[in-house]
Scaffold this active site. Structure first.
Site, mmCIF file in Angstrom:
data_model
loop_
_atom_site.group_PDB
_atom_site.id
_atom_site.type_symbol
_atom_site.label_atom_id
_atom_site.label_comp_id
_atom_site.label_asym_id
_atom_site.label_seq_id
_atom_site.Cartn_x
_atom_site.Cartn_y
_atom_site.Cartn_z
ATOM 1 N N ASP A 50 39.334 38.277 40.789
ATOM 2 C CA ASP A 50 38.094 39.257 41.028
ATOM 3 C C ASP A 50 37.603 39.141 42.638
ATOM 4 O O ASP A 50 37.969 39.658 43.533
ATOM 5 C CB ASP A 50 37.080 38.983 39.997
ATOM 6 N N HIS A 85 36.333 41.725 32.536
ATOM 7 C CA HIS A 85 35.267 40.988 32.079
ATOM 8 C C HIS A 85 35.041 41.026 30.368
ATOM 9 O O HIS A 85 34.932 40.032 30.041
ATOM 10 C CB HIS A 85 33.960 41.452 32.660
HETATM 11 ZN ZN LIG Z 1 35.894 43.806 39.822
#
Ligand SMILES: [Zn+2]
Length: 443
Positions: free
Chosen positions: A315, A264
């Site tokens: 994800d 991220h």
């Molecule tokens: Zn994750």
């Protein structure tokens, strides 16, 4: 010796009539401008190196479309995710992961990084084999036919204030970094399975324990992944508890470096970008999840400019399509900056392939002799790509192709998908349907 002949392939640029020869799972020769020998299998369209999905939580596939309409924020989504995480048994996890990995293969993904924290049974009870769920995930990848780096996550506490794990989190915990290391040391590797380390986040692991995990990864020369600054609240809690940002805390703990991937990296200070870049820490962007969870848009171009290689992950499995992830890296930057042209299409293609393979510890992601024979073919005759031309083909692939354009997938010199069909599993959709229903019946 097995050989494939590609009409068009992406090597150091686009090349025509490319012969790919493989032995023992690796490319032995890659030659352009060659007529197809009789025994070579023909690949139509554009051949690319296999795609690497660097950040996956396979079980979250069950929440697709169920957690997306309506409500609230990251933290309310996490409540639903915890209910699912708290109820899955090893057989249910295996079924769900195998079917999800089949979906990934059909999308051209040849390597997955599975970020794994469902180590123990509900309530935190250990299974008779402490690694039963990790072994189930590895078996799921093997049966589906893709390569896996199992990133086993250390997860020790409920937050930066030091509160203990509770509820669904109990099954994530090993109670100490030493116990985590001892358990993970017992996980076997295989020809298509590597074991890597993960620090779940600065929320879940204290600084001393981060150092233990980083030392384990250094000793094994293994990848080390960590969720970093996905939400502003994590930064605020980290600053309040330690006086440092998550990136600076990881740096002080010795957890940054070229084998580390920050997942991220959305809410970073200028100094954080410098720290990650100087350490050559990779950054894994997961734009379809980040937009779904209202996380924000990270400084991807600044990170790449500072020295961080970029890679991509599906994800939460809101979407499994690395073409969509790749173009989102550029397009999301355009929305927040009011400018275009932050990333070249070739660099986005690199993030989908070589950047991801490196972050997962595999010598794959480029069509070169000596590297793993992982590659995919993209249909150029589809309605989405019709009208393509050589000069723009890389941009057309990145901006217009979807997972549905992938027709052929070869992993380790073995063809697992041909003409859009998985060769050993005739109906992945039915498997996914059954696995998702079974998983949700428990929550
Ligand atoms: Zn994750």
């Amino acid at each position: 010796l097995t050989s494939w002949h590609a009409e068009l392939a992406w090597l150091d640029g686009l090349r025509r009539r490319v012969l790919l020869e493989c032995a023992d799972g690796r490319l032995t020769s890659v030659r352009a401008g060659v007529e197809p020998p009789a025994q070579a299998r023909r690949l139509r369209g554009l051949v690319l190196p296999g795609l690497a999905n660097v950040h996956s939580h396979a079980f979250q596939r069950a929440l697709r479309g169920r957690a997306q309409a309506g409500g609230a924020d990251f933290w309310s989504w996490r409540q639903l995710m915890y209910r699912l995480a708290g109820s899955l048994d090893p057989d249910g996890l295996f079924e769900l992961a195998r079917a999800t990995y089949l979906e990934m293969l059909l999308a051209g993904i040849t390597t997955v990084g599975e970020f794994h924290y469902l180590h123990h049974g509900p309530g935190g009870r250990p299974y008779s084999d402490r690694n039963q769920t990790g072994l189930a995930l590895a078996a799921a990848a093997r049966e589906a036919g893709l390569r896996m780096t199992l990133l086993d996550a250390c997860y020790l506490r409920g937050g930066l204030d030091g509160r203990p794990l509770e509820g669904a989190q109990l099954r994530f915990g090993d109670y100490s970094a030493a116990a985590w290391a001892e358990r993970v040391d017992a996980l076997p590797e295989g020809p298509a399975v590597k074991v890597g380390a993960a620090i779940h986040s600065v929320r879940a692991v204290d600084e001393a324990s981060m150092s233990v995990v980083a030392e384990w990864a250094a000793r094994r020369q293994a990848p080390l992944h960590v969720h970093v600054s996905e939400q502003p609240a994590e930064n605020q809690d980290c600053l309040a508890a330690t006086g440092l940002t998550p990136s600076a805390l990881l740096e002080r703990a010795g957890a940054l470096g070229p084998r580390t991937t920050a997942v991220h990296a959305t809410h970073l200070a200028a100094r954080d970008i410098g720290l990650l870049g100087a350490a050559r820490t990779s950054v894994c962007l997961c734009p379809t999840t980040e937009r779904d969870l209202a996380d924000g848009v990270g400084p991807a171009a600044a990170l790449a400019g500072a020295g961080s290689p970029l890679c991509l992950g599906s994800d939460s499995q809101a979407v499994i399509d690395l073409f969509e992830e790749a173009r989102a890296v550029e397009l999301d930057q355009r929305l927040v900056s009011g400018r275009r042209g932050h990333h070249r299409p070739e660099d986005l293609l690199h993030a989908m392939t070589a950047g991801g393979a490196a972050a997962l510890g595999w010598d794959a992601g480029r069509l070169e002799p000596g590297l793993l024979a992982d590659f995919v073919a993209v249909d150029l005759d589809s309605v989405r790509l019709a009208g393509w031309q050589d000069a723009d083909l890389v941009a057309q692939a990145v901006y217009a192709a979807t997972a549905a354009e992938v027709t052929d997938v070869v992993v380790g010199g073995r063809q697992v998908v041909a003409e859009g069909r998985h060769l050993s599993e005739p109906n992945p959709g039915a498997l996914l349907d059954a696995a998702v229903r079974r998983a949700l019946s428990g929550i």
